[in-house]
Design a protein around this motif. Structure first.
Motif: not given
Length: 192
Positions: A97, A101-102
């Motif tokens: 990611q 990151a999400d």
């Protein structure tokens, strides 16, 4: 709409990310509530508290990782960048990611307060609101100034509906989806 959400940011998100990429390794930058934040370098007690929590999580939920300093995209419209002290997520959840990151799939974020003037605003309010805005199920705040453990949970509409606080020494049950129990007596050894 709150005053915080209507303020103009200090810089664009692109400008922040360029600045953060060029920062020396000894400096950790965050972009919270439209403001550039410099995260204090942790002291030895801060590190010991994080390791205590890491051991608790590994013993009770070995299928999860507590990622230190994982960058997350946070706040309404994904306009913020935070580096919580820890992010609890399934093993290898953040693989591939990148740096920011999400937060989808993160079960809990953790902050251990630092001894600086901005802790109240930064950890107790702005970061809490940013994590709630992206629906992270649990925000655990280990507050060294008040010697308490706050468990913020049940995010809805950009805030946490539950926020009980426990003094060091009490047994603290972290709700699902985390589902661990912390025996916090050891935290008294690191009281401010």
């Amino acid at each position: 709409m709150s005053a915080r959400s209507t303020r103009r940011p200090q810089m664009t998100l692109d400008d922040f990310e360029a600045l953060e990429r060029g920062a020396p390794e000894t400096v950790t930058l965050e972009f919270i509530a439209g403001k550039l934040e410099v995260k204090p370098v942790p002291d030895g007690d801060h590190g010991a508290i994080f390791m205590w929590l890491l051991r608790q999580c590994m013993q009770q939920r070995p299928e999860l990782d507590l990622h230190p300093e994982q960058g997350l995209v946070v706040e309404h419209y994904r306009a913020g960048r935070a580096r919580p002290d820890g992010v609890l997520a399934p093993v290898a959840h953040f693989a591939g990611q990148g740096e920011w990151a999400d937060p989808t799939g993160a079960l809990m974020v953790v902050e251990v307060t630092s001894h600086d003037a901005d802790t109240d605003r930064h950890d107790r309010w702005e970061k809490r609101d940013g994590y709630a805005a992206v629906d992270i199920p649990v925000y655990l705040l280990i507050d060294r100034q008040s010697c308490t453990v706050a468990v913020h949970s049940d995010p809805s509409g950009g805030s946490y509906r539950e926020s009980p606080s426990f003094p060091y020494g009490e047994t603290v049950k972290i709700p699902d989806p985390v589902g661990i129990t912390l025996r916090t007596e050891a935290l008294k050894d690191y009281a401010a």
